[in-house]
Design an enzyme around this catalytic site. Structure first.
Site, PDB file in Angstrom:
ATOM      1  N   ARG A  50      34.320 -54.721  16.198  1.00 16.72           N
ATOM      2  CA  ARG A  50      33.554 -55.739  16.927  1.00 16.72           C
ATOM      3  C   ARG A  50      34.435 -56.724  17.684  1.00 16.72           C
ATOM      4  O   ARG A  50      34.038 -57.276  18.693  1.00 16.72           O
ATOM      5  CB  ARG A  50      32.626 -56.479  15.963  1.00 16.72           C
ATOM      6  CG  ARG A  50      31.383 -55.666  15.657  1.00 16.72           C
ATOM      7  CD  ARG A  50      30.521 -56.330  14.648  1.00 16.72           C
ATOM      8  NE  ARG A  50      31.263 -56.553  13.413  1.00 16.72           N
ATOM      9  CZ  ARG A  50      30.762 -57.110  12.333  1.00 16.72           C
ATOM     10  NH1 ARG A  50      29.514 -57.537  12.330  1.00 16.72           N
ATOM     11  NH2 ARG A  50      31.483 -57.266  11.248  1.00 16.72           N
ATOM     12  N   LYS A 185      47.585 -35.623  -1.611  1.00 14.06           N
ATOM     13  CA  LYS A 185      48.897 -35.882  -2.230  1.00 14.06           C
ATOM     14  C   LYS A 185      49.540 -34.542  -2.552  1.00 14.06           C
ATOM     15  O   LYS A 185      48.899 -33.653  -3.096  1.00 14.06           O
ATOM     16  CB  LYS A 185      48.733 -36.725  -3.503  1.00 14.06           C
ATOM     17  CG  LYS A 185      48.301 -38.156  -3.199  1.00 14.06           C
ATOM     18  CD  LYS A 185      48.281 -38.985  -4.453  1.00 14.06           C
ATOM     19  CE  LYS A 185      47.636 -40.340  -4.230  1.00 14.06           C
ATOM     20  NZ  LYS A 185      48.494 -41.337  -3.607  1.00 14.06           N
ATOM     21  N   GLU A 219      47.855 -48.799 -11.706  1.00 10.97           N
ATOM     22  CA  GLU A 219      48.432 -49.565 -10.595  1.00 10.97           C
ATOM     23  C   GLU A 219      48.894 -50.917 -11.115  1.00 10.97           C
ATOM     24  O   GLU A 219      48.299 -51.446 -12.065  1.00 10.97           O
ATOM     25  CB  GLU A 219      47.373 -49.820  -9.518  1.00 10.97           C
ATOM     26  CG  GLU A 219      46.787 -48.561  -8.930  1.00 10.97           C
ATOM     27  CD  GLU A 219      45.789 -48.901  -7.847  1.00 10.97           C
ATOM     28  OE1 GLU A 219      46.222 -49.014  -6.685  1.00 10.97           O
ATOM     29  OE2 GLU A 219      44.597 -49.074  -8.158  1.00 10.97           O
ATOM     30  N   ASP A 238      35.431 -46.848  -8.029  1.00 10.69           N
ATOM     31  CA  ASP A 238      36.537 -46.885  -7.065  1.00 10.69           C
ATOM     32  C   ASP A 238      37.527 -45.736  -7.284  1.00 10.69           C
ATOM     33  O   ASP A 238      38.082 -45.201  -6.329  1.00 10.69           O
ATOM     34  CB  ASP A 238      37.268 -48.233  -7.204  1.00 10.69           C
ATOM     35  CG  ASP A 238      38.323 -48.460  -6.131  1.00 10.69           C
ATOM     36  OD1 ASP A 238      37.995 -48.273  -4.946  1.00 10.69           O
ATOM     37  OD2 ASP A 238      39.465 -48.822  -6.469  1.00 10.69           O
ATOM     38  N   HIS A 243      38.640 -39.857  -7.108  1.00 11.61           N
ATOM     39  CA  HIS A 243      40.014 -39.361  -7.259  1.00 11.61           C
ATOM     40  C   HIS A 243      40.246 -38.644  -8.591  1.00 11.61           C
ATOM     41  O   HIS A 243      40.747 -37.527  -8.633  1.00 11.61           O
ATOM     42  CB  HIS A 243      41.024 -40.505  -7.151  1.00 11.61           C
ATOM     43  CG  HIS A 243      40.908 -41.324  -5.905  1.00 11.61           C
ATOM     44  ND1 HIS A 243      40.617 -40.787  -4.684  1.00 11.61           N
ATOM     45  CD2 HIS A 243      41.058 -42.661  -5.685  1.00 11.61           C
ATOM     46  CE1 HIS A 243      40.603 -41.753  -3.760  1.00 11.61           C
ATOM     47  NE2 HIS A 243      40.861 -42.895  -4.355  1.00 11.61           N
ATOM     48  N   LYS A 348      53.146 -48.690 -12.049  1.00 12.70           N
ATOM     49  CA  LYS A 348      52.428 -47.866 -11.073  1.00 12.70           C
ATOM     50  C   LYS A 348      52.748 -46.428 -11.440  1.00 12.70           C
ATOM     51  O   LYS A 348      53.921 -46.011 -11.425  1.00 12.70           O
ATOM     52  CB  LYS A 348      52.921 -48.186  -9.660  1.00 12.70           C
ATOM     53  CG  LYS A 348      52.554 -47.139  -8.627  1.00 12.70           C
ATOM     54  CD  LYS A 348      51.522 -47.649  -7.664  1.00 12.70           C
ATOM     55  CE  LYS A 348      51.138 -46.593  -6.635  1.00 12.70           C
ATOM     56  NZ  LYS A 348      49.755 -46.587  -6.256  1.00 12.70           N
TER      57      LYS A 348
HETATM   58  C1  BG6 Z   1      41.801 -46.262  -3.251  1.00 12.01           C
HETATM   59  C2  BG6 Z   1      41.155 -47.360  -4.033  1.00 12.01           C
HETATM   60  O1  BG6 Z   1      40.894 -45.214  -3.027  1.00 12.01           O
HETATM   61  O2  BG6 Z   1      42.929 -45.778  -3.948  1.00 12.01           O
HETATM   62  C3  BG6 Z   1      42.149 -48.483  -4.286  1.00 12.01           C
HETATM   63  O3  BG6 Z   1      40.040 -47.867  -3.315  1.00 12.01           O
HETATM   64  C4  BG6 Z   1      43.396 -47.946  -4.931  1.00 12.01           C
HETATM   65  O4  BG6 Z   1      41.563 -49.489  -5.103  1.00 12.01           O
HETATM   66  C5  BG6 Z   1      43.940 -46.747  -4.164  1.00 12.01           C
HETATM   67  O5  BG6 Z   1      44.354 -48.984  -4.943  1.00 12.01           O
HETATM   68  C6  BG6 Z   1      45.063 -46.093  -4.932  1.00 12.01           C
HETATM   69  O6  BG6 Z   1      45.665 -45.127  -4.135  1.00 12.01           O
HETATM   70  P1  BG6 Z   1      47.152 -44.680  -4.415  1.00 12.01           P
HETATM   71  O7  BG6 Z   1      47.383 -43.613  -3.409  1.00 12.01           O
HETATM   72  O8  BG6 Z   1      48.024 -45.875  -4.234  1.00 12.01           O
HETATM   73  O9  BG6 Z   1      47.174 -44.178  -5.837  1.00 12.01           O
END
Ligand code: BG6
Length: 493
Positions: A50, A185, A219, A238, A243, A348
């Site tokens: 926008r 990945k 994370e 999420d 995932h 992480k």
């Molecule tokens: C995203 C989520 O799909 O994946 C995020 O919405 C998350 O909250 C991210 O941080 C993590 O991705 P990666 O590749 O860093 O493991």
């Protein structure tokens, strides 16, 4: 990747073109592919949003994004300049019928009618239907058009079905690319190679030899300015619904008959259908949810989730979830799959741990450790097999010591590991859906998740606090200890 043939010239139209995802992931990924010679110069990347920006303003933003998110040694001025020449901007509200559509029609109209068009929807999923409706009304959907849907597709089964219906009215299923970047990945794709090219693993890949499986995506970051989205979502929606369930499917599926997309997707779907339902009444037995409190990560003190959301805010949203999934098939009878994901955790780390059964008997003075296969998705992508060897220190009996057979992919192959989006964005142009989610997979995943959400809504499992910088609440540990199992970090102690 430099040896991959270039794709045909394309127009990539990104809705949500000024957003975080576009700047942090999409533009850098396209830049890398361009730099490696896979994107022809006639292609165009058209940001739309926008904000009333000029093309030059947008190119400037794109330039800044590349400077921040591309490795310095991959940036050279001439290549960046040529890449920016492909970048356009149209100020447009894709969800409004009478927005600036003539401008985008005109721009797209200057390319040959047969050119591949990708509409990338990086907006709120609530707008997907309206954007597709408008594209259709404006006659912008050609035979060569595809649409990419970012997650989350919906917040439950009903809303996901509504979104899929509204997009499906305008695009056929084989032109809809539902992206789950975990599938892009390298190590996740490598699961297919590891499992189906190495009989040594596949022969052992069942309840006969495997005790339990853990899939973790931890994370250290918090909600990073995404609090408004995250607080409506939480870790289950999420990370787990998409995932982690996708990774679970690749770990658990039967061998597909080929690498044809539907062949793989049919096998994944079978896994989702075989998941034992967790009813709302059973959430306390099968799940643990938590929310981070203040704590320390490395030498940094970080605030709680509520502090991150802003002063005076209260929230029952989980930033951590662990759950015990079971797959009701002959292959996986009695093998728990523990899934967990959380923000502000100790490290992480995304990994899969396959814990094999213990040796039934030991002739040694100490018991051998069960074998364990660790597939590290990130960081330090690799595969490690933990075995027992003879302890080399002289003793009067034959004693065992655990050791690792370890492959670190970056070192082994001496390449930079591409970001997941690089592969996926060009797969859309190539029209290859193998790493994208089919509609029935989305529905099956939500069907399994919905009762858990319901149980939590009815408060049938406590929301436990956990200190930032730890591995989550006590409940997550209890989830495994009931069966005599341990999370990976506890095994290392
Ligand atoms: C995203 C989520 O799909 O994946 C995020 O919405 C998350 O909250 C991210 O941080 C993590 O991705 P990666 O590749 O860093 O493991």
């Amino acid at each position: 990747m430099a040896h991959l043939p270039p794709v045909d010239a394309f127009d990539y139209i990104v809705f949500g073109g000024t957003g975080d995802l576009t700047m942090r992931k999409l533009l850098p990924a396209l830049y890398y592919r361009y730099r490696d010679g896979q994107i022809p110069d006639e292609s165009r990347i058209i940001g739309t949003a926008r904000s009333p920006l000029s093309r030059a303003d947008y190119q400037q933003r794109a330039h800044a994004a590349l400077s921040t998110h591309v490795q310095p040694d991959a940036l050279d001025d001439a290549t960046v300049q040529r890449f920016l020449n492909m970048v356009y901007y149209v100020s447009l509200n894709g969800a409004e019928a009478d927005s600036n559509w003539p401008a985008i029609r005109e721009l797209l109209g200057t390319a040959p009618a047969t050119r591949i068009r990708v509409y990338y929807l990086a907006t709120s999923p609530a707008l997907y239907g309206q954007i597709c409706e408008n594209l259709s009304r404006q006659e912008l959907i050609t035979e060569q058009s595809r649409v990419v849907l970012e997650k989350p597709i919906g917040t439950d089964l009903a809303s996901a079905e509504a979104i899929n219906d509204s997009v499906g009215r305008h695009f056929p299923e084989n032109h809809i690319f539902r992206i789950d970047h975990y599938l892009g990945k390298e190590t996740v794709q490598n699961l297919i190679a590891l499992r189906f090219a190495n009989p040594v693993f596949e022969r052992l890949w069942s309840c006969d030899a495997i005790d339990y499986v853990q899939i973790t995506a931890a994370e250290t970051v918090g909600v990073e300015g995404r609090g408004a989205y995250y607080d409506r979502s939480g870790a289950l929606r999420d990370m787990i619904q998409n995932h982690l369930l996708q990774v679970l499917c690749l770990v658990a599926m039967d061998p597909p008959v080929s690498l044809e997309a539907d062949s793989v997707r049919n096998e994944k779907l079978k896994v989702l259908h075989a998941l034992k339902p967790i009813s709302a009444d059973d959430v306390a037995i099968y799940t643990s949810r938590g929310q981070y409190a203040r704590g320390t990560i490395g030498d940094r003190t970080v605030g709680s989730y509520l502090e991150d959301l802003g002063e005076g805010v209260t929230s029952e949203t989980e930033t951590f979830v662990a759950l015990k999934a079971e797959i009701l098939t002959w292959r996986w009878g009695n093998v728990p799959f523990y899934l967990r994901s959380g923000k502000r955790m100790a490290e992480k780390c995304s990994e899969i741990v396959i814990q094999f059964k213990s040796a039934p008997w030991s002739i040694f003075s100490n018991r051998p450790e069960p074998n364990r296969l660790i597939i590290r998705i990130q960081p330090d992508e690799g595969v490690m097999l933990c075995v027992s060897t003879k302890d080399p220190t002289p003793t009067d009996s034959l004693t065992l010591r655990a050791a690792d057979i370890n492959i670190e992919f970056e070192k082994a192959f001496n390449i930079r590991y591409p970001d997941a989006y690089e592969r996926l964005l060009l797969d859309v142009v190539r029209g290859d859906p193998i790493l994208f989610i089919r509609r029935d997979e989305v529905a099956a995943a939500w069907r399994w998740i919905d009762p858990i959400l319901q149980g939590w809504k009815e408060n049938k499992a406590p929301l436990e606090p956990y200190a930032a910088g730890t591995w989550g609440p006590e409940g997550a540990r209890n989830l495994l200890s009931q069966s005599g199992h341990l999370w990976h970090e506890d095994m290392k102690k």
